[in-house]
Design an enzyme around this catalytic site. Structure first.
Site, short mmCIF file in Angstrom:
data_model
loop_
_atom_site.label_atom_id
_atom_site.label_comp_id
_atom_site.label_asym_id
_atom_site.label_seq_id
_atom_site.Cartn_x
_atom_site.Cartn_y
_atom_site.Cartn_z
CG MET A 186 7.36 -7.80 1.75
SD MET A 186 5.85 -8.66 1.01
CE MET A 186 4.48 -7.58 1.35
CG LEU A 204 12.05 0.45 3.60
CD1 LEU A 204 13.48 0.33 4.32
CD2 LEU A 204 11.40 -0.84 4.56
CG HIS A 257 9.32 -0.65 7.05
ND1 HIS A 257 8.44 0.21 6.36
CD2 HIS A 257 8.82 -1.86 7.12
CE1 HIS A 257 7.50 -0.61 5.85
NE2 HIS A 257 7.88 -1.92 6.29
CD GLN A 308 1.44 -7.09 18.44
OE1 GLN A 308 2.21 -7.75 18.87
NE2 GLN A 308 0.01 -7.39 18.34
CG ASP A 357 1.70 -7.20 9.26
OD1 ASP A 357 0.81 -7.25 8.51
OD2 ASP A 357 2.57 -6.39 9.14
CB SER A 411 -0.10 0.13 6.19
OG SER A 411 -0.13 -0.79 4.93
O1 PAF Z 1 5.65 -7.90 6.98
C1 PAF Z 1 6.16 -8.23 5.89
O2 PAF Z 1 6.49 -7.15 5.36
C2 PAF Z 1 6.23 -9.57 5.25
O3 PAF Z 1 5.08 -10.29 5.46
C3 PAF Z 1 7.43 -10.23 5.63
C4 PAF Z 1 7.78 -10.36 7.16
C5 PAF Z 1 8.77 -9.40 5.16
C6 PAF Z 1 7.71 -11.45 4.92
O4 PAF Z 1 7.66 -11.41 3.30
#
Ligand code: PAF
Length: 289
Positions: free
Chosen positions: A31, A34, A38, A149, A151, A186
């Protein structure tokens, strides 16, 4: 190779048509906003495939009415730099209008597994998340997709969806990236003030305290003790010890891998974190005797 920015499905089809048909493709759904977590997902994807597509889409379907959809951090230019530096081939960044038909009716149901733990606090979140992930899979058609991991329930549900719906995408889980003091990275950490950031460390401290035990009740008691001590600085939502595949609570005789997961609000910011532990109640009895 120059980074291609695809704004809709036609751009994406065009980008893909320029690639050699035999090239393997990895998708890293994000989303945006970054960070180093990421980056590690993109690196994992690069190590496993010829081309990496990073999607950047703040998905309205997975936010509740009182959640942070409108203020979720959007840092597109900086995100492009991260993707370029990490060697992604394409950034897929569609608008909400190009992703969702206004008359849309059908979505993915996360079932009972999407209603527990994080899903109990965020009704509808996992249905919205799975719906967009399946759409991204259909649009990008990757061979594999990499998820963090951090999430853990999201990752477990995506694995479940791929199995239940025969989606031909390999799901790769990548470890949580932490700051040196333990804070899990996060995109929402940027909401925290310096004082709140200090308070947020109680989450990873609680997980580490739990991980020092091997019997379920002791794991939970150790984690709770840390969170209780920090009760004036955060509002605990849950701390649970669950089966990694189903997210149902483990019982006292459970042996094997389990997820210790925590969620709490620090100021106005809701944070989640988890650790995978190996439980062995027998080992605990030996240590105690
Ligand atoms: O983890 C995230 O950033 C979001 O839940 C995802 C997997 C990109 C879906 O919108």
């Amino acid at each position: 190779m120059d980074l291609i920015v695809a704004r809709d499905r036609l751009d994406l089809v065009k980008a893909r048509s320029d690639w050699d048909g035999g090239a393997s493709v990895a998708l890293v759904p994000t989303m945006g906003a970054l960070h180093a977590g990421h980056r590690s997902l993109i690196r994992e994807a690069r190590a496993r495939a010829d081309r990496v597509v990073v999607s950047i889409f703040v998905n309205p379907l997975q936010f509740g009415p009182n959640e942070d959809f409108s203020r979720y951090p959007r840092t597109f230019d900086a995100d492009l730099e991260v993707c370029r530096a990490e060697g992604a081939a394409v950034v897929f960044a569609p608008s909400v209008e190009s992703m969702y038909d206004p008359e849309r009716q059908v979505g993915v149901s996360s079932g009972a597994m999407g209603e527990v733990v994080e899903g109990a606090s965020r009704p509808g979140h996992f249905d919205g998340m799975l719906t967009v992930v399946l759409k991204l899979f259909n649009l990008v058609q990757p061979d594999l997709a990499v998820f963090g991991q951090k999430d853990a329930q999201q990752l477990a549900l995506i694995r479940r969806m791929v199995r239940d719906l025969d989606v031909p995408v390999e799901i790769v889980g990548a470890p949580t990236v932490r700051e040196p003091d333990g804070l899990a990275l996060s995109s929402r950490n940027r909401y925290l003030s310096a004082v709140e950031r200090g308070s947020a460390l109680a989450l990873s401290r609680a997980l580490r305290a739990g991980a020092a035990e091997t019997a379920p009740s002791k794991v939970l008691a150790a984690a709770r003790a840390v969170l209780d001590a920090a009760a004036s600085e955060l509002a605990l939502d849950y701390v649970v010890l669950v089966d990694p595949a189903t997210f149902t609570p483990v019982d006292e005789s459970y042996t094997g891998e389990a997820v210790l997961a925590v969620a709490a609000k620090v100021g106005n910011t809701r944070l989640i974190d988890n650790l995978i532990l190996t439980l062995d109640p027998l080992e605990d009895q030996i240590t105690d005797s």
